[in-house]
Scaffold this active site. Structure first.
Site, PDB file in Angstrom:
ATOM      1  N   LYS A 139       4.313  12.246  -3.114  1.00 46.78           N
ATOM      2  CA  LYS A 139       5.155  11.157  -2.622  1.00 46.78           C
ATOM      3  C   LYS A 139       6.113  11.727  -1.581  1.00 46.78           C
ATOM      4  CE  LYS A 139       8.187   7.528  -4.500  1.00 46.78           C
ATOM      5  NZ  LYS A 139       8.637   6.911  -5.759  1.00 46.78           N
ATOM      6  N   GLY A 147       0.818  -1.217   0.000  1.00 46.03           N
ATOM      7  CA  GLY A 147       0.000   0.000   0.000  1.00 46.03           C
ATOM      8  C   GLY A 147       0.842   1.253   0.000  1.00 46.03           C
ATOM      9  N   ASP A 191       4.294  -4.763  -7.360  1.00 45.03           N
ATOM     10  CA  ASP A 191       3.655  -3.519  -6.911  1.00 45.03           C
ATOM     11  C   ASP A 191       4.195  -2.316  -7.673  1.00 45.03           C
ATOM     12  OD1 ASP A 191       5.921  -4.471  -5.244  1.00 45.03           O
ATOM     13  OD2 ASP A 191       5.839  -2.463  -4.414  1.00 45.03           O
ATOM     14  N   ARG A 219      -1.827  -0.959  -9.915  1.00 45.00           N
ATOM     15  CA  ARG A 219      -0.662  -1.818 -10.102  1.00 45.00           C
ATOM     16  C   ARG A 219      -1.106  -3.268 -10.212  1.00 45.00           C
ATOM     17  NH1 ARG A 219       3.226   1.371  -7.098  1.00 45.00           N
ATOM     18  NH2 ARG A 219       2.206   3.332  -6.585  1.00 45.00           N
ATOM     19  N   ASP A 274       8.744   5.997   7.737  1.00 50.20           N
ATOM     20  CA  ASP A 274       8.353   7.309   8.274  1.00 50.20           C
ATOM     21  C   ASP A 274       7.414   8.060   7.331  1.00 50.20           C
ATOM     22  OD1 ASP A 274      10.042   7.905   6.201  1.00 50.20           O
ATOM     23  OD2 ASP A 274      11.500   9.033   7.396  1.00 50.20           O
ATOM     24  N   GLY A 275       7.141   7.475   6.175  1.00 50.57           N
ATOM     25  CA  GLY A 275       6.232   8.132   5.236  1.00 50.57           C
ATOM     26  C   GLY A 275       6.860   9.284   4.476  1.00 50.57           C
ATOM     27  N   ASP A 307       7.396   4.250 -10.247  1.00 51.39           N
ATOM     28  CA  ASP A 307       8.165   3.995  -9.027  1.00 51.39           C
ATOM     29  C   ASP A 307       9.664   3.914  -9.293  1.00 51.39           C
ATOM     30  OD1 ASP A 307       5.912   4.201  -7.581  1.00 51.39           O
ATOM     31  OD2 ASP A 307       5.975   2.212  -6.690  1.00 51.39           O
ATOM     32  N   ARG A 313       3.706  13.900  -8.293  1.00 49.84           N
ATOM     33  CA  ARG A 313       3.816  13.197  -9.563  1.00 49.84           C
ATOM     34  C   ARG A 313       2.456  12.929 -10.174  1.00 49.84           C
ATOM     35  NH1 ARG A 313       6.109   7.119  -8.257  1.00 49.84           N
ATOM     36  NH2 ARG A 313       4.198   6.291  -7.359  1.00 49.84           N
TER      37      ARG A 313
HETATM   38  P1  AMP Z   1       8.918   1.160  -3.171  1.00 43.75           P
HETATM   39  O1  AMP Z   1      10.213   0.520  -2.865  1.00 43.75           O
HETATM   40  O2  AMP Z   1       8.975   2.658  -3.237  1.00 43.75           O
HETATM   41  O3  AMP Z   1       8.212   0.578  -4.349  1.00 43.75           O
HETATM   42  O4  AMP Z   1       7.998   0.877  -1.895  1.00 43.75           O
HETATM   43  C1  AMP Z   1       7.650  -0.406  -1.443  1.00 43.75           C
HETATM   44  C2  AMP Z   1       6.687  -0.277  -0.280  1.00 43.75           C
HETATM   45  O5  AMP Z   1       7.328   0.331   0.834  1.00 43.75           O
HETATM   46  C3  AMP Z   1       5.465   0.571  -0.566  1.00 43.75           C
HETATM   47  O6  AMP Z   1       4.390   0.027   0.143  1.00 43.75           O
HETATM   48  C4  AMP Z   1       5.865   1.919  -0.008  1.00 43.75           C
HETATM   49  O7  AMP Z   1       4.751   2.706   0.316  1.00 43.75           O
HETATM   50  C5  AMP Z   1       6.639   1.511   1.228  1.00 43.75           C
HETATM   51  N1  AMP Z   1       7.612   2.544   1.614  1.00 43.75           N
HETATM   52  C6  AMP Z   1       8.750   2.874   0.993  1.00 43.75           C
HETATM   53  N2  AMP Z   1       9.389   3.863   1.640  1.00 43.75           N
HETATM   54  C7  AMP Z   1       8.638   4.184   2.711  1.00 43.75           C
HETATM   55  C8  AMP Z   1       8.753   5.140   3.774  1.00 43.75           C
HETATM   56  N3  AMP Z   1       9.792   5.970   3.879  1.00 43.75           N
HETATM   57  N4  AMP Z   1       7.763   5.174   4.685  1.00 43.75           N
HETATM   58  C9  AMP Z   1       6.715   4.343   4.617  1.00 43.75           C
HETATM   59  N5  AMP Z   1       6.552   3.432   3.653  1.00 43.75           N
HETATM   60  C10 AMP Z   1       7.489   3.345   2.708  1.00 43.75           C
HETATM   61 MG    MG Z   2       6.592   1.001  -5.225  1.00 43.11          MG
END
Ligand code: AMP
Ligand code: MG
Length: 492
Positions: A111, A88, A250, A181, A123-124, A260, A174
């Site tokens: 993002k 998610g 994803d 996905r 940390d989002g 991504d 973005r």
């Molecule tokens: P990604 O590697 O960007 O495709 O992310 C894979 C998963 O990790 C997704 O569910 C992202 O929302 C989550 N995610 C990546 N970085 C963070 C972050 N800094 N804080 C919270 N969730 C993250």
């Molecule tokens: Mg991703």
């Protein structure tokens, strides 16, 4: 506050189990790094408003405009082959959708916009470096003519994010045709939620492949179209030397866009085993593996659709398998068409693929730069006086000469004259790609010195990748040995 953003949110009208409704978390001191004015205008958004205090507040997640229905989408995914039933949007918020000037519905997503129920231990947030990397790479892909999400804006937050060290935080706004996905389908399939799968498939058909609705078997038609879109996309990646780096399910867009951007990079020296991503220890997502992985991902997509396909279970499986098997011929066709254009071949002959493969093999053996070899081949196509520039890229120049003999025999059977051929080839072989060492230099200047001038200059050069830009010729150069960047990080 009234805000000139004409939102029309279709995803937010899907059932509540598709997402979590929440807004972005405000940041301390938003500051605009860059606004993509042309993209904003194309979306029907007012660039001057976006660049002003309210607009920057919106881009940072501090103001949620009227008409927005912010949400974090639920999805699952196979990460490096392992299924994770819930991922998610852990650090992204879909603020809403707008219908652009061409009538296409586009998502506007922030993002790095703060934690959500899907953040797990994260940390989002996003650090400035990866935000700039995604900005540069996605805009470069767009200018190359490759389907991709776009960068609308980057803002710094005035806050620090903590990775291995404290880094400046940033938010990327973005734009995507959608954020649906393969993993979105997997999320519901894993729960056996066939009703949600059907709603999601109908939504995807309506939004991306409306002609599939006319088919007698619409869900099979959806699968076929997603397969075709991915085959065309990955062929384009290979033709420009792009390595996505994290082709988890994803990160596979149903709309067929590159999405991504994490540790992605363009290859310098040609080697199909090239891997940049520091987390890809076994080379699962190496340059040359990308078609195979794309097909594997599509098989996972097909599995989610089985309950929707018609007939008995055996019939559904046969239908799905046939649709996924079509990936290989579609990919080969798109890849070969791209390779022919790169070699200056306007007609088709049986030996063309072998001719291209021979060149690639000789390039790999001689550590020739991928982009520069093909760009200089445009000069060589105009006449043998152009050969020298190409030869010099090969450790053993005679290896190029041997290949070029066969190439010239093949060109002799082509209708175009040398100058016309060279012109056509320059439209297929970019001079400028976002070379890794340039991207890293831009990030270092921004993060270490708050100097965004190199970022701006790189973006300007990459906006026109197929035209020689003599004043910026050095941007076409491969890295010097001491400039080489061998590892990239997703920075999450
Ligand atoms: P990604 O590697 O960007 O495709 O992310 C894979 C998963 O990790 C997704 O569910 C992202 O929302 C989550 N995610 C990546 N970085 C963070 C972050 N800094 N804080 C919270 N969730 C993250
Ligand atoms: Mg991703």
């Amino acid at each position: 506050m009234t805000v000139p953003l004409p939102f029309d949110n279709s995803y937010a009208r899907l059932p509540e189990r598709f997402f979590a409704r929440l807004g972005p978390t405000p940041v301390a001191a938003p500051k605009l790094v860059r606004l993509n004015r042309a993209l904003a205008a194309g979306l029907g958004l007012d660039p001057d408003w976006l660049a002003g205090p309210d607009g920057v507040g919106f881009l940072a997640g501090n103001h949620v405009p009227a008409g927005a229905e912010p949400l974090a989408a639920a999805y699952a995914g196979h990460q490096f082959g392992n299924f994770v039933p819930q991922l998610g949007d852990g650090r992204a918020i879909l603020v809403g959708e707008v219908v652009d000037r061409t009538g296409t519905r586009r998502d506007v997503q922030l993002k790095g916009s703060g934690p959500t129920p899907f953040s797990r231990r994260g940390d989002g947030r996003a650090a400035l470096g990866p935000v700039l990397r995604e900005y540069v790479l996605s805009e470069a892909m767009a200018a190359l003519g490759i389907p991709t999400t776009r960068a609308l804006a980057a803002v710094t937050t005035g806050e620090r994010v903590y990775r291995e060290e404290a880094l400046p935080g940033a938010v990327l706004a973005r734009v995507a045709s959608s954020h649906i996905r393969v993993g979105t389908f997997q999320f519901f399939a894993a729960q056996g939620d066939v009703e949600a799968l059907r709603l999601l498939a109908d939504h995807a058909i309506h939004r991306h492949y409306p002609e599939a609705a006319e088919s007698a078997r619409p869900y099979c038609a959806l699968l076929e179209r997603v397969v075709a879109a991915q085959a065309a996309l990955v062929a384009r990646w290979l033709n420009v030397g792009f390595i996505h780096g994290v082709m988890n399910t994803d990160n596979v867009s149903i709309a067929g866009e590159t999405i991504d951007y994490g540790p992605c990079a363009f290859m310098d020296e040609y080697d199909p085993a090239t891997v940049f991503s520091a987390i890809d220890r076994h080379g699962r997502y190496a340059y040359g593996n990308q078609p195979r992985i794309a097909q594997w991902n599509l098989a996972r997509f097909a599995e989610t659709l089985l309950p929707l396909l018609s007939g008995s279970e055996a019939e559904a499986v046969a239908e799905a398998e046939a649709a996924v098997a079509a990936f290989a011929p579609r990919f080969e066709e798109a890849y070969l068409a791209g390779l022919r254009a790169k070699l200056g071949l306007a007609t088709a002959e049986d030996g063309d693929l072998a001719l291209g493969r021979d060149l690639l093999r000789v390039m790999a053996e001689n550590r020739a730069d991928f982009t520069l070899t093909f760009r200089r081949l445009c000069d060589a196509a105009a006449g043998p006086e152009g050969d020298d520039g190409v030869r010099r890229l090969f450790a053993e120049p005679a290896a190029y000469d041997a290949w070029a003999e066969g190439w010239r025999r093949r060109l002799a059977r082509e209708p175009l004259d040398g100058a016309e051929r060279a012109r056509a080839m320059r439209a297929a072989n970019p001079a400028f790609i976002p070379r890794n060492h340039r991207v890293e230099a831009v990030i270092r200047a921004a993060v270490d010195r708050e100097d965004f001038a190199p970022f701006e200059e790189l973006l300007a050069v990459l906006a026109d990748p197929y035209r020689d830009q003599p004043a910026f010729a050095h941007y076409a150069d491969p890295p010097k040995p001491e400039e080489r960047v061998l590892r990239t990080f997703c920075g999450t």
